[in-house]
Design an enzyme around this catalytic site. Structure first.
Site, PDB file in Angstrom:
ATOM      1  N   SER A  39      38.181  46.351  33.648  1.00  0.00           N
ATOM      2  CA  SER A  39      39.252  46.175  34.688  1.00  0.00           C
ATOM      3  C   SER A  39      38.907  46.182  36.691  1.00  0.00           C
ATOM      4  CB  SER A  39      40.304  46.878  34.134  1.00  0.00           C
ATOM      5  OG  SER A  39      41.223  47.479  35.443  1.00  0.00           O
ATOM      6  N   ASP A  70      35.340  45.945  36.645  1.00  0.00           N
ATOM      7  CA  ASP A  70      34.561  44.659  37.046  1.00  0.00           C
ATOM      8  C   ASP A  70      35.469  43.959  38.152  1.00  0.00           C
ATOM      9  OD1 ASP A  70      31.389  45.123  35.196  1.00  0.00           O
ATOM     10  OD2 ASP A  70      33.604  46.555  34.271  1.00  0.00           O
ATOM     11  N   ASP A 128      30.954  55.690  31.610  1.00  0.00           N
ATOM     12  CA  ASP A 128      30.503  56.164  30.204  1.00  0.00           C
ATOM     13  C   ASP A 128      30.175  57.321  29.864  1.00  0.00           C
ATOM     14  OD1 ASP A 128      32.322  53.907  31.330  1.00  0.00           O
ATOM     15  OD2 ASP A 128      31.105  52.404  29.239  1.00  0.00           O
ATOM     16  N   GLU A 163      21.926  45.787  36.491  1.00  0.00           N
ATOM     17  CA  GLU A 163      23.163  46.387  35.629  1.00  0.00           C
ATOM     18  C   GLU A 163      23.617  47.142  36.352  1.00  0.00           C
ATOM     19  OE1 GLU A 163      25.969  47.608  31.938  1.00  0.00           O
ATOM     20  OE2 GLU A 163      24.086  46.660  31.439  1.00  0.00           O
TER      21      GLU A 163
END
Length: 505
Positions: A59, A61, A199, A427
């Site tokens: 989402s 992203d 997270d 990342e």
């Protein structure tokens, strides 16, 4: 093309549709390399964050990806958001994962057979023909939709892009402001660490400590097939994530009864920024946006009242099932700098904190670490417990620029561009060394670097450059077709100052 065919179709191999800007070879190369990453990760209707590690649509992203895609193809950027919002639930929630049915179930966990959205989520209005997760992610979508519209307003209006998305975005905000106001103070709560997006943050350690982990034999961690165990969440934490998600699913995805409920500053700051963007969208569609601007200002006041900690010099998370504010400094507590409606003293304090010893931006680090450099839980490589991420760098660059910190914003912009290119669009990175961590060829890194590359800082003497800028705006090679191309207030911040109306799992 129907939804399943759209998700499963592999696009034909084709050249990147772009016009290189007039720039030195190094920056032109960054544009091309970023465009190639987004092309490689495009599935025909959406973009995966990473081909191997994250093979579905995520989402927040997709919101960040659309912001970068607008410089390559405004149509593709619109499609990115449309594909995501087509999977919205009837209660308004936008699920954090939309699953690609062509991907094998064992390629990613939790997979569709864990979430069972079409059955377990039936009462909450989950779609029957698309498999999704049942939790959400930060609401960046209205801000993304507004920026995508600005990239090519004529195309957007011809396709009815904003007219079709506005009701879905409004329903999404209603869900968060009503179903997720679990603390009663006006702010939205997250009911799982995966929802906040960061997270494995140490901010979750105390709220998670009361959760009994799911048995290790009940699931298999596919993430360890693609990432080093020392960089990922521990098995204990992952077992707690699984337990929370399973309990939420087994309760029919009903909100309010879980053992984890946290008001997070970044989640709410992005909701406020998107509420302002919704006001701009309403104005574009011929409606009044003053009520939304007023709501955003009320939410800003609630954010300050409930989450600001003067002693820490930043915003903190509030554990609604525990003892109140969580005394951990994370990058989440700096993201509200994005909001121009912050009291001036609070904005100044945030700038002092981000440049001070706890984050040391411009001193020990070039990108903002995800967690307090002086914290006991700091780890420069472990997921969200210290590494620097490019999406939070992008948000803080906007925040610094919004509050007049031009020099710091320029330095952060250059750091994002330099490290994104040097690491192959990693990342995330070690905040001290810039060493690549996690996946490479990561979509939001490429997209946000692309956005910063095209959104060049306004030079100090604007009047001397005006004729040149006007000529460039009329050029057919101009990628951002908005008439306000060179970092106008509406593009360097979520909204005009003059228009304020008084894991991802």
């Amino acid at each position: 093309m129907d939804r399943t065919a759209q998700l499963t179709a592999r696009p034909e191999k084709r050249e990147i549709a772009y016009d290189p800007p007039a720039a030195p070879a190094a920056t032109a190369s960054l544009h091309l390399r970023a465009a190639e990453v987004l092309e490689e990760n495009w599935t025909g209707g959406s973009t995966v964050p990473s081909r191997n590690l994250y093979p579905h649509q995520w989402s927040w992203d997709s919101a960040f990806i659309a912001i970068g895609l607008r410089h390559i193809s405004p149509l593709r950027a619109q499609t990115e958001l449309e594909t995501l919002l087509a999977a919205q639930w009837a209660d308004g929630r936008v699920p954090h994962i939309v699953f690609n049915p062509s991907v094998p179930l064992d390629a990613y966990f939790p997979s569709p057979d864990f979430w069972r959205s079409s059955t377990a989520g039936r009462t909450a209005g989950a779609p029957r023909t698309v498999q999704t997760s049942g939790i959400v992610q930060p609401p960046v979508h209205a801000l993304a939709a507004w920026l995508v519209h600005r990239a090519d307003p004529e195309l957007s209006r011809a396709r009815g892009f904003l007219a079709r998305l506005y009701p879905r975005l409004a329903a999404w905000h209603r869900y968060l402001l009503h179903r997720r106001d679990l603390g009663g103070g006006g702010l939205a709560s997250v009911i799982h660490p995966w929802e906040q997006g960061m997270d494995n943050s140490p901010c979750w350690d105390a709220p998670l400590a009361r959760i009994t982990p799911a048995p290790a034999r009940s699931y298999r961690r596919a993430d360890l097939d693609h990432g080093a165990a020392e960089d990922r969440p521990t098995d204990l934490d992952y077992g707690r994530y699984v337990r929370l998600a399973a309990d939420y699913r087994d309760g029919g995805y009903a909100d309010g009864g879980g053992r984890f409920a946290v008001e997070d500053p970044a989640f709410n700051a992005l909701l406020i920024a998107s509420e302002h963007a919704l006001a701009r969208i309403a104005g574009e569609l011929g409606a009044a946006g003053s009520a939304r601007h007023a709501r955003a200002e009320r939410l800003t006041a609630a954010l300050v009242e409930r989450l600001w900690d003067a002693e820490a010099g930043m915003f903190l998370c509030r554990d609604l099932r525990g003892a109140g504010l969580v005394p951990e400094r994370s990058v989440s507590g700096l993201v509200p700098l994005l909001l121009p409606g912050l009291p001036r003293d609070i904005a100044a304090a945030l700038v002092r904190t981000v440049t001070g010893p706890h984050f040391a931006l411009g001193d020990r680090t070039r990108l903002v670490a995800s967690y307090d450099l002086l914290g006991e839980a700091f780890d420069p490589h472990r997921y969200w417990r210290g590494p620097a991420w490019f999406n939070t760098g992008w948000l803080l660059e906007r925040g610094l620029r919004t509050h007049g910190e031009r020099e710091q914003a320029d330095a952060l912009r250059e750091a994002v561009l330099d490290l994104a290119a040097a690491t192959g669009f990693a990342e995330y990175v070690d905040p001290f060394t810039g060493e690549a961590c996690g996946a490479t060829g990561f979509s939001w890194t490429a997209a946000l670097a692309l956005d910063l590359h095209h959104r060049r800082p306004t030079p100090p003497k604007r009047q001397e450059r005006a004729p040149q800028r006007q000529q460039r705006d009329k050029s057919p090679q101009n990628l951002d077709k908005s008439p306000q191309r060179d970092v106008p207030p509406t593009d360097s911040a979520p909204f005009d100052r003059s228009d304020r109306g008084g894991d991802r799992g």
